[in-house]
Design a protein around this motif. Structure first.
Motif, short mmCIF file in Angstrom:
data_model
loop_
_atom_site.label_atom_id
_atom_site.label_comp_id
_atom_site.label_asym_id
_atom_site.label_seq_id
_atom_site.Cartn_x
_atom_site.Cartn_y
_atom_site.Cartn_z
N GLY A 246 0.83 -1.20 0.00
CA GLY A 246 0.00 0.00 0.00
C GLY A 246 0.86 1.24 0.00
O GLY A 246 2.00 1.23 -0.48
N ASP A 247 0.34 2.32 0.57
CA ASP A 247 1.06 3.58 0.65
C ASP A 247 2.12 3.50 1.75
O ASP A 247 1.82 3.67 2.93
N SER A 248 3.34 3.18 1.36
CA SER A 248 4.47 3.04 2.29
C SER A 248 4.24 1.96 3.34
O SER A 248 4.75 2.05 4.46
N ALA A 263 6.11 -0.76 7.66
CA ALA A 263 5.64 0.54 7.17
C ALA A 263 6.67 1.62 7.44
O ALA A 263 7.50 1.52 8.36
N ALA A 265 6.82 6.13 7.65
CA ALA A 265 5.96 7.30 7.78
C ALA A 265 6.81 8.47 8.25
O ALA A 265 7.99 8.34 8.59
N ARG A 274 -0.67 3.36 9.47
CA ARG A 274 -0.31 2.52 8.32
C ARG A 274 -0.15 1.07 8.73
O ARG A 274 -0.56 0.16 8.01
N SER A 277 -3.54 -0.35 9.20
CA SER A 277 -4.33 -0.49 7.98
C SER A 277 -4.26 -1.89 7.40
O SER A 277 -5.22 -2.36 6.77
#
Length: 294
Positions: A246-248, A263, A265, A274, A277
């Motif tokens: 996913g996003d990072s 993750a 961030a 994250r 998620s």
């Protein structure tokens, strides 16, 4: 006789701290989890804060600032058969520079017994500018044990670059002895007593301004926060999952079964979101029981 003069610019002296706390949880005859050993060692202060039935919740309280350079801290955990131990912390840990020789260290050693569960979910570790910190984790799971382990790293306090960090995570699973192999003559040699141990996850991470390429796209990509959630053990009850990005944040299945979610961030709040998620889908709120059981 007058005392010797001390320069106002002299570095203050400090004795490094060596402390190892211990925590053991077992089920009593009625199936209720009890703490059978609770040994605090300043600044590592475990305190029971909740739980019922087979679940015990413990929070780690910091009894002093740091750790500082040269401090050697640790925690030994034993989770007895059938028990579920949830370990959290009341605040983030801030690793600071100091005048001790070598880096500050924190070592976690845990043994999780048959049908037992360890949920180790502390707040982040912040590595301040100029600090050198090493974190080592060694966990041994019984063949039908379960594990949830969260690790979150923040490089630097607000508005400052981070220090140097080394982490090592090793999780092994004990297996019952298999059938003894036979020799060419058709006879079986004497079996090796005790369980066999299979690696589930071994990983190391080095971060800091002296690590080549650490800020590049292959490592941090400019992020200040890095973390992972490991959900592992043959009895996690997880359905087979596929890798996801996913996003990072990325989800990687393990041969355990198990899942590792990693993750990046810019800050602690975004990092937790994250991780949740993807990890939250598998483990609920990462609070107490696994989804579908305790």
């Amino acid at each position: 006789m007058s005392p010797p003069a001390v320069s106002p610019h002299a570095a203050p002296s400090r004795t490094t701290v060596r402390a190892r706390a211990a925590l053991q949880v077992e089920l009593d005859g009625g199936g209720t989890a009890r703490i059978t050993e609770l040994r605090a060692a300043v600044p590592v202060l475990p305190r029971r804060t909740g739980g019922s039935g087979r679940v015990v919740v413990v929070h780690l309280v910091g009894g002093a600032g740091g750790p500082l350079a040269g401090d050697d801290l640790g925690l030994d955990i034993v989770v007895g058969a059938g028990a579920h131990l949830v370990v959290r912390s009341v605040a983030a840990t801030v690793a600071l520079p100091g005048h001790g020789a070598g880096p500050s260290t924190f070592a976690l050693r845990a043994q999780v017994g048959p049908a037992a569960t360890l949920s180790f979910l502390p707040e982040p570790t912040v590595v301040a500018r100029g600090a050198r910190h090493r974190m080592t984790t060694e966990i041994i799971l019984a063949a039908d044990a379960r594990l949830r382990y969260r690790e979150e790293i923040i490089l630097g306090r607000f508005g400052e670059p981070g220090g140097d960090l080394e982490t090592s995570l090793r999780v092994d699973v004990d297996q019952a002895p298999g059938p003894a192999p036979t020799t060419d003559a058709g006879t079986a040699p004497d079996p090796v007593p005790g369980p066999r141990r299979r690696p589930l996850l071994h990983q190391e991470l080095r971060l800091g301004p002296r690590v080549p390429g650490v800020a590049g796209p292959a490592v941090l990509a400019g992020a200040r926060a890095v973390g992972s959630v490991l959900v592992a053990g043959p009895a996690t009850g997880l359905e087979p999952v596929t890798a996801a990005v996913g996003d990072s944040v990325a989800l990687m299945p393990l041969a355990g079964p198990g899942v590792l979610v990693c993750a990046l961030a810019d800050d602690a709040l975004a990092l937790r979101r994250r991780l949740d998620s993807l990890a939250g889908v598998l483990t609920g709120s990462l609070a107490d029981p696994f989804p579908g059981g305790s």
